[in-house]
Design an enzyme around this catalytic site. Structure first.
Site, PDB file in Angstrom:
ATOM      1  N   GLY A 355       0.824  -1.197   0.000  1.00 28.99           N
ATOM      2  CA  GLY A 355       0.000   0.000   0.000  1.00 28.99           C
ATOM      3  C   GLY A 355       0.852   1.237   0.000  1.00 28.99           C
ATOM      4  N   LYS A 356       0.220   2.374  -0.282  1.00 35.39           N
ATOM      5  CA  LYS A 356       0.913   3.651  -0.329  1.00 35.39           C
ATOM      6  C   LYS A 356       0.023   4.703   0.283  1.00 35.39           C
ATOM      7  CE  LYS A 356       3.142   6.932  -3.470  1.00 35.39           C
ATOM      8  NZ  LYS A 356       3.501   7.244  -4.882  1.00 35.39           N
ATOM      9  N   GLY A 357       0.569   5.435   1.258  1.00 37.07           N
ATOM     10  CA  GLY A 357      -0.181   6.493   1.920  1.00 37.07           C
ATOM     11  C   GLY A 357       0.495   7.831   1.728  1.00 37.07           C
ATOM     12  N   GLY A 358      -0.004   8.829   2.440  1.00 37.55           N
ATOM     13  CA  GLY A 358       0.544  10.167   2.297  1.00 37.55           C
ATOM     14  C   GLY A 358       1.944  10.312   2.828  1.00 37.55           C
ATOM     15  N   PHE A 359       2.374   9.403   3.720  1.00 34.90           N
ATOM     16  CA  PHE A 359       3.669   9.579   4.368  1.00 34.90           C
ATOM     17  C   PHE A 359       4.580   8.364   4.208  1.00 34.90           C
ATOM     18  CE2 PHE A 359       0.595  12.200   6.668  1.00 34.90           C
ATOM     19  CZ  PHE A 359       1.170  13.443   6.471  1.00 34.90           C
ATOM     20  N   GLU A 361       5.349   4.179   2.104  1.00 36.75           N
ATOM     21  CA  GLU A 361       4.892   2.990   1.409  1.00 36.75           C
ATOM     22  C   GLU A 361       5.150   1.764   2.280  1.00 36.75           C
ATOM     23  OE1 GLU A 361       5.615   4.134  -3.253  1.00 36.75           O
ATOM     24  OE2 GLU A 361       7.318   3.363  -2.106  1.00 36.75           O
ATOM     25  N   VAL A 362       4.275   0.753   2.148  1.00 37.54           N
ATOM     26  CA  VAL A 362       4.390  -0.474   2.926  1.00 37.54           C
ATOM     27  C   VAL A 362       4.724  -1.623   1.982  1.00 37.54           C
ATOM     28  CG1 VAL A 362       3.267  -2.004   4.583  1.00 37.54           C
ATOM     29  CG2 VAL A 362       2.645   0.417   4.508  1.00 37.54           C
ATOM     30  N   ASP A 472      -5.526   7.102  16.981  1.00 33.08           N
ATOM     31  CA  ASP A 472      -5.940   7.105  15.571  1.00 33.08           C
ATOM     32  C   ASP A 472      -6.662   5.805  15.233  1.00 33.08           C
ATOM     33  OD1 ASP A 472      -6.231   8.330  13.114  1.00 33.08           O
ATOM     34  OD2 ASP A 472      -4.385   7.492  12.306  1.00 33.08           O
TER      35      ASP A 472
END
Length: 669
Positions: A355-359, A361-362, A472
């Site tokens: 996955g890829k988020g705003g801060f 990548e996994v 969160d």
């Protein structure tokens, strides 16, 4: 007559001698090497006897291993004995692996049991885990020879001897040394020098003495450690097993026992025959045997391609370069080297990206002895707070609960932080709620996940050694394992608090829709986590996010809309249509009302997570309240907009790191 009298005296003498020998055999033993001791010893883990010399090896310099060796027959001290006593003398050796920092150490152990299957390696020496360490029910007395300084247990240095009771925080410890009778003072010892070391442990009455010395030195007149201990309080049933335990982590060494003598009486303790002890293998770094011609050729080639080799060296050094500071030595077992993570993820190959988020990548990876892992690469530019953040990551890695994603450790490079956690094969919950490529979860599994996350949060608030605020809680931070059990992950925003005190207002972080309205004025607390969990409940039941600007204004704010549906006797209109009506109306109604109760705008009116667990498991009925009760279904746009502004500021790459260091699968949000 005289002859008959002499025969009678000799007969009595030999019978008495046989009796004494039998008593001695039943009260002690001696092994000058362990080639004949296989039947007498209980071995587990990496422990084994190396033949033909009979060297007892506890660990073999592999990472994350432990080994135990115990005399099988317990020693029973009954209440009729006037005093409890024993003496032992053993010879051990800790041999470093070439080119590797060694650890962790060996412990002589007195225990009420030989079962250490629940123990952990690394700094726990194969004796305890985070839950049993410090528990009186452990019933363990240990003399540790430790070669790693662990701040967690207040170790005095990396070469020390300690007396431990039910915990690795020693009640008495000293730097490794022995008293020199000739010099009249203590001489220091390097425990990890690969040379044999003698250890004597004597207990008589209530006094425990520990003495150490190199192999060829006779027993010093003064013990290194002396402490008054009442063993009958530690072992109420007075049934004792004696043996050894050793462990490795990221730091490894070979750990051996060469000989062992034991007796219930100091007077009857048999002396080890040092000349009969097995030899210690000393591994050496492999050296290539190269002829003169090959050496000459190599030198010529090296000169010819020096510039190229230099360029390759600098490239590889930069490729695997890490940031290391002196304070990180305390967290050695929890730090992964970048090279191993690079190889585990096949160079962070795009095919393995989860996955890829705003801060960040996994990536999925695989490490030997650990298995599948998830590695998140996070960019940071934080000059302040990194030490505290790493300390909290490491501590979070020590917190264990079946519904938490295990955080294994970290790695640091210049401008980059890598967080390592266990891989969850079914990804994050939000993929099953909002993405079409995954089948929708049935109600039974959704309810089970809600119960799992409630249990995890209750543990963080009340079961851990410190109160942990997650800060969160949302569907994208809930992972599903291979059996679709809910696992709470993403501790990038988690904070440790004393007795649940609030965090200052400047630490207000989270995700819009899940943030309690008092967050920017009062700071975070366990009550703000409860609010986030309430929003998460409604997200799971209704199949939509708590705040969705794309839908009409009257339905945009989930908490308010669910309350409006309840007020108009149409509560079930808010349920996720993908459930297809296949659910228990009683369960759904209870869960949705619990979500509203947890999102009460008045923080003091929210239940604790202990109460939430009781409600959601039907062990306690919900309190009486209505959609018109104070604080229920209230939306406070001004406070939430302020919180969003604060969060946006904190997410700046030039500000706090606590928003960016997260581990999630999927697209992030």
């Amino acid at each position: 007559m005289a002859s008959q009298g002499m025969h009678l005296i000799l007969l009595i003498f030999f019978n008495h001698l046989i009796f004494l020998l039998s008593q001695q055999e039943g009260d002690g033993f001696i092994y000058n090497g362990f080639d004949q001791a296989q039947a007498d010893l209980h071995l587990d883990g990496d422990a084994k006897i190396l033949l033909p010399d009979g060297l007892l090896q506890l660990t073999n310099a592999s990472m994350q291993q432990m080994g135990h060796a115990f005399f099988k027959k317990p020693f029973q001290f009954d209440s009729s004995e006037k005093k409890l006593s024993f003496s032992t003398h053993f010879v051990c050796a800790l041999v470093p692996k070439p080119g590797v920092d060694g650890g962790h150490g060996i412990a002589f152990v007195v225990s009420s049991s030989m079962d250490f299957t629940q123990a952990d390696p690394t700094q726990y020496l194969g004796l305890f885990n985070i839950s049993t360490n410090g528990s009186p029910s452990a019933q363990i007395l240990a003399v540790e020879l430790d070669t790693v300084q662990s701040a967690e247990f207040d170790d005095i240095d990396k070469d020390h001897v300690g007396i431990d009771i039910n915990s690795l925080k020693s009640i008495e410890s000293a730097s490794a040394s022995y008293y020199s009778d000739t010099k009249g003072k203590n001489q220091s010892i390097n425990l990890l020098n690969g040379e044999p070391l003698q250890v004597w442990v004597d207990y008589e009455g209530t006094l425990l003495n520990v003495t150490v010395a190199p192999l060829r030195i006779k027993k010093p007149n003064h013990p290194l450690l002396s402490r008054s201990i009442n063993l009958t309080e530690i072992f109420p049933d007075q049934k004792l097993f004696f043996g050894f335990s050793a462990a490795t982590g990221s730091l490894v060494s070979y750990q051996y026992i060469l000989g062992w003598s034991f007796s219930r009486s100091k007077v009857l303790l048999q002396r080890l025959d040092l000349s009969k002890l097995p030899h210690i293998p000393h591994p050496r770094a492999k050296r290539e045997q190269t002829s003169l011609l090959l050496i000459t050729l190599f030198v010529l080639l090296a000169v010819m391609v020096l510039a190229g080799l230099g360029g390759v060296y600098l490239y590889r050094r930069k490729k695997y370069a890490e940031v290391r500071e002196a304070w990180e030595k305390d967290y050695g077992p929890h730090r992964f080297c970048y090279k191993s993570l690079y190889r585990a993820t096949k160079g962070f190959d795009r095919d393995g990206r989860l996955g890829k988020g705003g801060f960040g990548e996994v990536y999925k990876g695989n490490l030997p002895r650990i298995g599948d892992i998830a590695v998140k690469r996070v960019c940071h530019d934080a000059k302040q707070g990194m030490k505290q953040f790493v300390a909290e990551v490491v501590t979070m890695g020590s917190i264990k609960h079946k519904n938490l994603v295990p955080l294994l450790g970290y790695c640091r490079r210049k401008g980059e932080l890598l967080l390592v956690s266990e891989y969850m094969s079914n990804g994050s919950l939000d993929r099953y709620l909002f993405h079409r490529e995954k089948p929708p979860l049935p109600w039974s599994k959704r309810l089970a996940v809600l119960k799992d996350i409630a249990s995890a949060l209750n543990y963080l608030h009340t079961g851990a050694s410190q109160v942990v605020l997650h800060r969160d809680i949302k569907a994208s931070n809930v992972m599903l394992d291979s059996e679709f059990n809910g696992r709470l992950g993403d501790f990038g925003m988690a904070r440790f608090e004393d007795c649940g005190d609030s965090v200052p207002v400047t630490a207000a972080v989270g995700t819009m829709g899940y943030m309690a309205p008092e967050l920017t004025t009062m700071g975070t607390s366990t009550r703000t986590d409860v609010y986030g969990f309430g929003a998460f409940i409604l997200e799971v039941v209704c199949g939509r996010r708590p705040l969705d600007p794309k839908i009409p204004a009257e339905k945009r704010h989930l908490v308010k809309w669910v309350c409006d549906c309840w007020r108009s006797d149409s509560l079930f209109d808010a349920i996720d249509a993908k459930l297809g009506g296949e659910y228990s109306e009683e369960e759904v109604e209870m869960v949705m009302k619990l979500g509203l109760l947890c999102t009460n705008v008045v923080a003091e009116s929210r239940p604790s997570m202990e109460q939430v667990v009781q409600y959601i498991n039907n062990n306690l009925p919900l309190p009486n309240f209505s959609p018109d009760s104070p604080g229920i279904g209230v939306y406070t746009p001004v406070l939430l907009e302020t919180a969003f502004t604060s969060r946006s500021s904190l997410a700046s790459p030039h500000n706090s790191m606590f928003v960016t260091h997260t581990i999630t699968y999927g697209d992030g949000r």
